[in-house]
Design a protein around this motif. Structure first.
Motif, PDB file in Angstrom:
ATOM      1  N   ASP B  59     -26.511 -84.246  38.829  1.00  0.00           N
ATOM      2  CA  ASP B  59     -27.280 -82.513  38.347  1.00  0.00           C
ATOM      3  C   ASP B  59     -27.583 -83.084  36.711  1.00  0.00           C
ATOM      4  OD1 ASP B  59     -28.955 -80.953  40.168  1.00  0.00           O
ATOM      5  OD2 ASP B  59     -26.323 -80.440  40.997  1.00  0.00           O
ATOM      6  N   CYS B  60     -27.031 -84.111  35.513  1.00  0.00           N
ATOM      7  CA  CYS B  60     -27.416 -84.246  35.268  1.00  0.00           C
ATOM      8  C   CYS B  60     -28.073 -85.747  34.795  1.00  0.00           C
ATOM      9  CB  CYS B  60     -25.908 -84.307  34.205  1.00  0.00           C
ATOM     10  SG  CYS B  60     -26.078 -82.450  33.475  1.00  0.00           S
ATOM     11  N   HIS B  61     -27.421 -86.861  35.848  1.00  0.00           N
ATOM     12  CA  HIS B  61     -27.897 -88.240  35.814  1.00  0.00           C
ATOM     13  C   HIS B  61     -28.720 -88.637  37.239  1.00  0.00           C
ATOM     14  CE1 HIS B  61     -25.226 -89.881  32.709  1.00  0.00           C
ATOM     15  NE2 HIS B  61     -24.536 -88.672  33.087  1.00  0.00           N
ATOM     16  N   THR B  62     -29.698 -88.623  37.509  1.00  0.00           N
ATOM     17  CA  THR B  62     -30.298 -89.666  37.726  1.00  0.00           C
ATOM     18  C   THR B  62     -29.633 -90.345  38.743  1.00  0.00           C
ATOM     19  OG1 THR B  62     -32.204 -90.859  36.602  1.00  0.00           O
ATOM     20  CG2 THR B  62     -33.088 -88.523  37.814  1.00  0.00           C
ATOM     21  N   ILE B  63     -29.785 -90.888  40.078  1.00  0.00           N
ATOM     22  CA  ILE B  63     -29.054 -92.831  40.210  1.00  0.00           C
ATOM     23  C   ILE B  63     -30.623 -92.624  41.099  1.00  0.00           C
ATOM     24  CG2 ILE B  63     -28.098 -91.133  42.464  1.00  0.00           C
ATOM     25  CD1 ILE B  63     -26.001 -93.706  41.234  1.00  0.00           C
ATOM     26  N   LEU B  64     -30.821 -93.401  41.448  1.00  0.00           N
ATOM     27  CA  LEU B  64     -32.123 -94.188  41.951  1.00  0.00           C
ATOM     28  C   LEU B  64     -33.433 -93.301  41.803  1.00  0.00           C
ATOM     29  CD1 LEU B  64     -30.850 -95.193  45.504  1.00  0.00           C
ATOM     30  CD2 LEU B  64     -32.133 -96.664  44.111  1.00  0.00           C
ATOM     31  N   GLY B  65     -33.020 -92.896  41.056  1.00  0.00           N
ATOM     32  CA  GLY B  65     -34.318 -92.031  40.483  1.00  0.00           C
ATOM     33  C   GLY B  65     -34.429 -90.156  40.935  1.00  0.00           C
ATOM     34  N   PHE B  66     -33.472 -89.514  41.467  1.00  0.00           N
ATOM     35  CA  PHE B  66     -33.036 -88.440  41.921  1.00  0.00           C
ATOM     36  C   PHE B  66     -32.087 -87.721  41.299  1.00  0.00           C
ATOM     37  CE2 PHE B  66     -34.510 -91.230  45.329  1.00  0.00           C
ATOM     38  CZ  PHE B  66     -35.680 -90.744  45.429  1.00  0.00           C
ATOM     39  N   GLY B  67     -32.430 -86.408  40.428  1.00  0.00           N
ATOM     40  CA  GLY B  67     -31.207 -85.881  39.982  1.00  0.00           C
ATOM     41  C   GLY B  67     -31.519 -85.092  39.437  1.00  0.00           C
ATOM     42  N   GLY B  68     -31.145 -84.768  37.816  1.00  0.00           N
ATOM     43  CA  GLY B  68     -31.629 -84.227  36.807  1.00  0.00           C
ATOM     44  C   GLY B  68     -31.526 -85.033  35.845  1.00  0.00           C
ATOM     45  N   TYR B  69     -33.063 -84.066  35.343  1.00  0.00           N
ATOM     46  CA  TYR B  69     -33.553 -85.570  34.102  1.00  0.00           C
ATOM     47  C   TYR B  69     -32.294 -85.675  33.013  1.00  0.00           C
ATOM     48  CZ  TYR B  69     -36.113 -85.141  38.002  1.00  0.00           C
ATOM     49  OH  TYR B  69     -36.171 -84.785  39.775  1.00  0.00           O
ATOM     50  N   TYR B  70     -31.496 -85.023  32.827  1.00  0.00           N
ATOM     51  CA  TYR B  70     -30.742 -84.597  31.439  1.00  0.00           C
ATOM     52  C   TYR B  70     -30.121 -86.539  31.097  1.00  0.00           C
ATOM     53  CZ  TYR B  70     -28.266 -81.567  28.224  1.00  0.00           C
ATOM     54  OH  TYR B  70     -27.793 -80.964  27.229  1.00  0.00           O
ATOM     55  N   ALA B  71     -30.052 -86.857  31.677  1.00  0.00           N
ATOM     56  CA  ALA B  71     -29.128 -88.157  30.879  1.00  0.00           C
ATOM     57  C   ALA B  71     -29.418 -88.887  31.908  1.00  0.00           C
ATOM     58  CB  ALA B  71     -27.406 -87.401  31.235  1.00  0.00           C
ATOM     59  N   PRO B  72     -28.961 -90.574  30.858  1.00  0.00           N
ATOM     60  CA  PRO B  72     -29.370 -91.548  31.626  1.00  0.00           C
ATOM     61  C   PRO B  72     -29.215 -91.935  32.449  1.00  0.00           C
ATOM     62  CG  PRO B  72     -28.363 -91.998  29.713  1.00  0.00           C
ATOM     63  CD  PRO B  72     -28.351 -90.656  30.507  1.00  0.00           C
ATOM     64  N   ASP B  73     -30.641 -92.828  33.853  1.00  0.00           N
ATOM     65  CA  ASP B  73     -30.377 -93.190  34.801  1.00  0.00           C
ATOM     66  C   ASP B  73     -29.103 -94.028  35.338  1.00  0.00           C
ATOM     67  OD1 ASP B  73     -31.969 -93.294  37.992  1.00  0.00           O
ATOM     68  OD2 ASP B  73     -30.973 -95.276  37.350  1.00  0.00           O
ATOM     69  N   LEU B  74     -28.283 -93.722  36.661  1.00  0.00           N
ATOM     70  CA  LEU B  74     -26.744 -94.620  36.251  1.00  0.00           C
ATOM     71  C   LEU B  74     -27.233 -95.921  38.106  1.00  0.00           C
ATOM     72  CD1 LEU B  74     -24.539 -91.869  36.309  1.00  0.00           C
ATOM     73  CD2 LEU B  74     -25.383 -93.491  34.435  1.00  0.00           C
ATOM     74  N   THR B  75     -27.889 -95.515  37.893  1.00  0.00           N
ATOM     75  CA  THR B  75     -28.394 -97.303  38.966  1.00  0.00           C
ATOM     76  C   THR B  75     -27.990 -98.378  38.655  1.00  0.00           C
ATOM     77  OG1 THR B  75     -30.188 -96.162  39.636  1.00  0.00           O
ATOM     78  CG2 THR B  75     -29.974 -98.051  40.993  1.00  0.00           C
ATOM     79  N   LYS B  76     -28.584 -98.875  37.295  1.00  0.00           N
ATOM     80  CA  LYS B  76     -27.887-100.675  36.987  1.00  0.00           C
ATOM     81  C   LYS B  76     -27.005-100.107  35.869  1.00  0.00           C
ATOM     82  CE  LYS B  76     -31.040-102.021  39.615  1.00  0.00           C
ATOM     83  NZ  LYS B  76     -30.934-103.217  40.422  1.00  0.00           N
ATOM     84  N   VAL B  77     -26.133 -99.248  35.800  1.00  0.00           N
ATOM     85  CA  VAL B  77     -25.425 -99.021  34.505  1.00  0.00           C
ATOM     86  C   VAL B  77     -24.414 -99.800  33.880  1.00  0.00           C
ATOM     87  CG1 VAL B  77     -23.448 -97.117  35.771  1.00  0.00           C
ATOM     88  CG2 VAL B  77     -24.048 -97.146  33.485  1.00  0.00           C
ATOM     89  N   ILE B  78     -23.430-100.302  35.843  1.00  0.00           N
ATOM     90  CA  ILE B  78     -22.766-101.439  35.408  1.00  0.00           C
ATOM     91  C   ILE B  78     -23.613-102.797  34.449  1.00  0.00           C
ATOM     92  CG2 ILE B  78     -21.204-102.648  36.510  1.00  0.00           C
ATOM     93  CD1 ILE B  78     -20.591-100.627  36.808  1.00  0.00           C
ATOM     94  N   ARG B  79     -25.012-102.894  34.855  1.00  0.00           N
ATOM     95  CA  ARG B  79     -25.886-104.065  34.322  1.00  0.00           C
ATOM     96  C   ARG B  79     -25.815-103.396  33.155  1.00  0.00           C
ATOM     97  NH1 ARG B  79     -31.263-105.875  36.480  1.00  0.00           N
ATOM     98  NH2 ARG B  79     -30.599-106.206  38.846  1.00  0.00           N
ATOM     99  N   ARG B  80     -26.324-102.489  32.593  1.00  0.00           N
ATOM    100  CA  ARG B  80     -26.375-102.489  31.344  1.00  0.00           C
ATOM    101  C   ARG B  80     -25.524-101.944  29.640  1.00  0.00           C
ATOM    102  NH1 ARG B  80     -29.456 -97.844  32.900  1.00  0.00           N
ATOM    103  NH2 ARG B  80     -28.039 -96.578  32.705  1.00  0.00           N
ATOM    104  N   ILE B  81     -24.180-101.253  30.905  1.00  0.00           N
ATOM    105  CA  ILE B  81     -23.036-101.197  29.534  1.00  0.00           C
ATOM    106  C   ILE B  81     -22.294-101.758  30.338  1.00  0.00           C
ATOM    107  CG2 ILE B  81     -23.979 -99.510  28.556  1.00  0.00           C
ATOM    108  CD1 ILE B  81     -22.195 -97.357  30.635  1.00  0.00           C
ATOM    109  N   GLY B  82     -21.606-102.518  30.898  1.00  0.00           N
ATOM    110  CA  GLY B  82     -20.719-103.559  32.139  1.00  0.00           C
ATOM    111  C   GLY B  82     -19.643-102.515  32.535  1.00  0.00           C
ATOM    112  N   GLU B  83     -18.945-102.112  32.972  1.00  0.00           N
ATOM    113  CA  GLU B  83     -18.116-101.976  34.082  1.00  0.00           C
ATOM    114  C   GLU B  83     -16.253-100.918  32.404  1.00  0.00           C
ATOM    115  OE1 GLU B  83     -14.919-103.721  36.018  1.00  0.00           O
ATOM    116  OE2 GLU B  83     -16.595-104.707  37.708  1.00  0.00           O
ATOM    117  N   GLY B  84     -16.337-102.249  31.490  1.00  0.00           N
ATOM    118  CA  GLY B  84     -15.497-101.075  30.151  1.00  0.00           C
ATOM    119  C   GLY B  84     -16.500-100.458  29.288  1.00  0.00           C
TER     120      GLY B  84
END
Ligand code: HEM
Ligand code: HEM
Ligand code: FE2
Lengths: 442, 233
Positions: B59-84
């Protein structure tokens, strides 16, 4: 009011209005989260996520209560009989409101299903299903006992049945997130662009017949055409949500083409509302009720038809998907189509429930115009923020938070507009709660 | 047009659209097996989905573009900032976003829960979803990336810096994330050796380091990015 059991509707309306006020207060808090830095200790206790769940669930709850109350008001007049069991209608109201209250308090303490718009925990879903079954049984039995069928009551019952069935798809836990979202949209999309449109079309047709005295045969004929078009375009049109979820790429074609046709039935509805109003056979007694009917038809068209169409083609949706553009459309569509429809049936029914022929509409007018103007402007400010986001975050690739910093101004304006909207809402609610007959004209 | 004809229009419209829709639904179920790598949908991934739902991240983060728009989309978050990166942020969002205008709640997730979340994000980041979102697309270069690529003739390190997602936590010239310190002028504060240690194993330089060691980078990558940073004076 001709039938005693119609009185129940009044309670549905009153509770719906109170929940509407609460929904908007929480909406203002969401906008505060966008405009200001909320300190960490508050975020830890009551986050944006919790508030958003409350804002959207209250929205759905009050609108459904309004629809149900509206149905309880309309069905006796359509069938020419009392409601099968007023007692069941009471039980149902208490059950639904109690579930709603428990769910909202639960959200604050972290009891949630955790899926946007469907946050209500599964055990409570069961109560909701039971409440819906009681409603359908009660309305269905009224119609069966009366042995009188009209297209309007058929559409109402059919729409509500469709609505209840779709809700079931939102209840299971899906292991695969792709399949999860696939069925999530059966609830969200097929509700607002399917079942709810049926209910809306029926209620609007009923009110138009009563207000204008236009022949039932004509109104019902157009009702059928609209329903056909709504379902033809809306069902496959669900595909406009399947572009980027890992579903097959033919959805770009099916979703794009069918959903691009979705504004047609809405346009038709707007045109025939205006036509019926023009060809009216009765005198205008309460001009505000008319104004709301036309306002609903027009803002339904702009919010759902025009703003929806603007981002429904995949080439555009690739950049606007899940941005503030969606929020802009979501607000004006819900307000224009469903909030105003609820207000229409309230303003139509409440005077009759209170035995008022011509009501004093000064406060109501201020309320309607303030809310409609503020919400239209909010759709514009959310929309501008959304276009900035699509460009800076997605086209330029400058990162999420960087893009947000360019949008701050528009969030601030939205907050101000939200406060204005809220004032308009207070006028409206106060008016509906304490409606008075108009002083006799000189 | 008669009312009867109107009724037939209604029936025909509804039935034809429903039939087409149900048929496409069946076919979608078949194809999703491949598109969403269902063979990689392990119990751990499912457990991660449950964690994601339990804490209402959606409800803050979208995933696949769905959800709250208050925080970054998490679909490709691993590609962006890595597991660490995910580990670091979810463990202590109050610290990583102390300087940000928007906060994320610290909901006290256990390391096990974060591990499951990472499995879930890894799976969802690899489904074939038409290359959305555009800002994380591997094939479409945004203008910012094109600029960086254009300058890689001078500096391969800049390319590493971008490709390894450093910019999602560090800003250069006011662009980029806020979880880590801005790296403009880092060469004035740190020696090349310290920078290299910061990248490979930050704990060597700073006892309470929050940035996870980047042991996944190759030797040449570390050298390149160090050289790039060591020139930011
Ligand atoms: C009264 C009718 C409608 C209502 C209440 C409504 C409401 C909404 C809402 C609330 C969302 C956001 C859902 C979410 O992701 O959380 C949405 C999304 C969307 N709507 Fe509508 N809508 C309506 C009609 C339409 C129509 C007629 C069209 C197309 C012509 C349309 C096109 C879209 C599209 C393309 C999206 C997806 C946006 C995205 O990709 O993020 N809508 N709608
Ligand atoms: C004072 C007025 C209001 C304000 C300031 C406001 C603000 C907001 C905000 C900030 C969000 C969150 C968007 C996000 O996830 O980032 C939201 C969501 C939403 N609000 Fe409101 N709201 C207001 C009134 C309303 C009204 C009157 C309605 C319906 C008639 C409504 C319907 C919705 C819907 C459907 C969503 C979900 C949107 C989506 O998923 O795209 N809101 N609202
Ligand atoms: Fe839709």
């Amino acid at each position: 009011m001709e039938y005693r059991s119609q009185k129940i509707a009044h309670w549905y309306f009153k509770i719906a209005l109170l929940l509407f006020v609460l929904q908007v207060i929480v909406g203002l808090w969401l906008a505060v989260n966008y405009s200001f830095t909320v300190p960490q200790w508050i975020v830890d206790k009551f986050s944006f996520a919790t508030a958003r769940a409350i804002h959207t669930n209250l929205l759905v709850l009050w609108m459904l209560l309004g629809f149900m109350g509206g149905t309880y008001y309309i069905v006796p007049e359509e069938t020419g009989s009392e409601i099968f069991s007023p007692k069941l209608a009471w039980i149902q109201l208490v059950a639904l409101v109690a579930t709603g209250v428990v769910a909202l308090i639960g959200f604050v303490f972290g009891w949630t299903q955790g899926r946007p718009l469907l946050e209500i925990p599964r055990p409570l879903d069961l109560v909701i299903v039971i409440g819906a079954l009681i409603f359908l049984f009660n309305v269905g039995m009224t119609m069966i006992k009366a042995k009188k069928w009209t297209a309007i009551q058929g559409t109402l019952l059919g729409g509500m049945l469709f609505l209840a069935l779709l809700y079931l798809f939102g209840i299971p836990f899906y292991k695969n997130a792709v399949i999860d979202w696939y069925y999530w949209w059966w609830v969200i999309h097929l509700w607002v662009e399917g079942a709810w449109e049926l209910v809306t079309a029926a209620i609007l047709a009923f009110v138009l017949i009563k207000l204008t005295g236009v022949e039932r045969q004509v109104v019902e004929k157009w009702l059928y055409v609209e329903l056909g078009l709504f379902l033809f375009t809306g069902i496959v049109g669900t595909g406009h949500h399947y572009y980027w979820i890992g579903a097959p790429s033919y959805w770009l074609w099916f979703g794009g083409i069918f959903s691009a046709l979705e504004p047609l039935p809405i346009l038709l509805m707007m045109i025939d509302t205006m036509m019926h109003v023009k060809q009216r056979k009765l005198k205008i007694k309460n001009p505000l009720t008319w104004t709301i009917a036309i306002g609903c038809a027009v803002l339904h068209m702009i919010g759902a038809g025009v703003l929806g169409f603007m981002h429904t083609l995949p080439q555009i949706n690739y950049y606007t998907h899940g941005s503030q553009v969606t929020v802009s459309h979501g607000h004006l569509a819900f307000f224009g189509a469903y909030a105003l429809l609820n207000l229409l049936i309230f303003y139509f029914a409440v005077p009759q429930l209170k035995g008022i022929k011509v009501y004093d509409d000064r406060r109501g007018k201020i309320g309607f115009w303030t809310m409609s103007t503020a919400m239209t402007l909010m759709a514009i400010t959310f929309g501008i923020a959304g276009v900035i986001q699509a460009y800076v975050e997605r086209v330029l690739g400058m990162g999420y938070m960087t893009a947000q910093s360019y949008m701050q101004l528009w969030f601030a304006v939205t907050l101000v507009l939200g406060v204005i909207f809220f004032i308009g809402l207070l006028f409206t609610v106060a008016d509906l709660f304490t409606m008075r007959p108009a002083k006799a004209q000189k | 047009m008669t009312k009867k004809l109107a009724f037939w229009i209604f029936l025909a419209g509804t039935i034809s659209s429903s039939a087409l829709f149900l048929w496409l639904t069946l076919d979608t179920h078949r194809q999703v097996e491949v598109l969403a790598n269902v063979d990689k949908l392990s119990e751990r991934v499912v457990a991660g989905k449950r964690v994601f739902e339990k804490y209402n991240c959606n409800d803050c983060h979208t995933i696949l573009g769905f959800g709250g728009y208050y925080a970054p989309d998490l679909t490709k978050v691993i590609r962006r900032i890595g597991e660490g990166g995910v580990q670091l942020i979810v463990k202590m969002p109050d610290k990583t976003f102390a300087g940000s205008r928007r906060k994320m709640p610290n909901q006290g997730l256990s390391d096990e829960e974060i591990g499951r979340l990472i499995a879930f994000f890894t799976w969802i980041g690899n489904i074939d979803n038409g290359d959305w979102p555009p800002q994380d697309s591997a094939t479409r270069l945004s203008r910012k990336e094109r600029r960086i690529v254009a300058s890689t003739a001078l500096s391969p390190g800049a390319a590493v810096f971008k490709a390894q997602g450093c910019m999602h936590c560090h800003a250069l010239q006011k662009r980029g994330g806020t979880a880590g310190p801005p790296l403009d002028g880092i060469a004035r504060r740190r020696s090349p050796k310290e920078i290299m240690h910061s990248v490979v194993n930050h704990a060597d330089v700073d006892q309470d380091a929050a940035m996870k060691p980047r042991k996944d980078l190759s030797g040449t990558e570390v050298e390149a990015v160090t050289l790039f940073l060591a020139n930011l004076k």
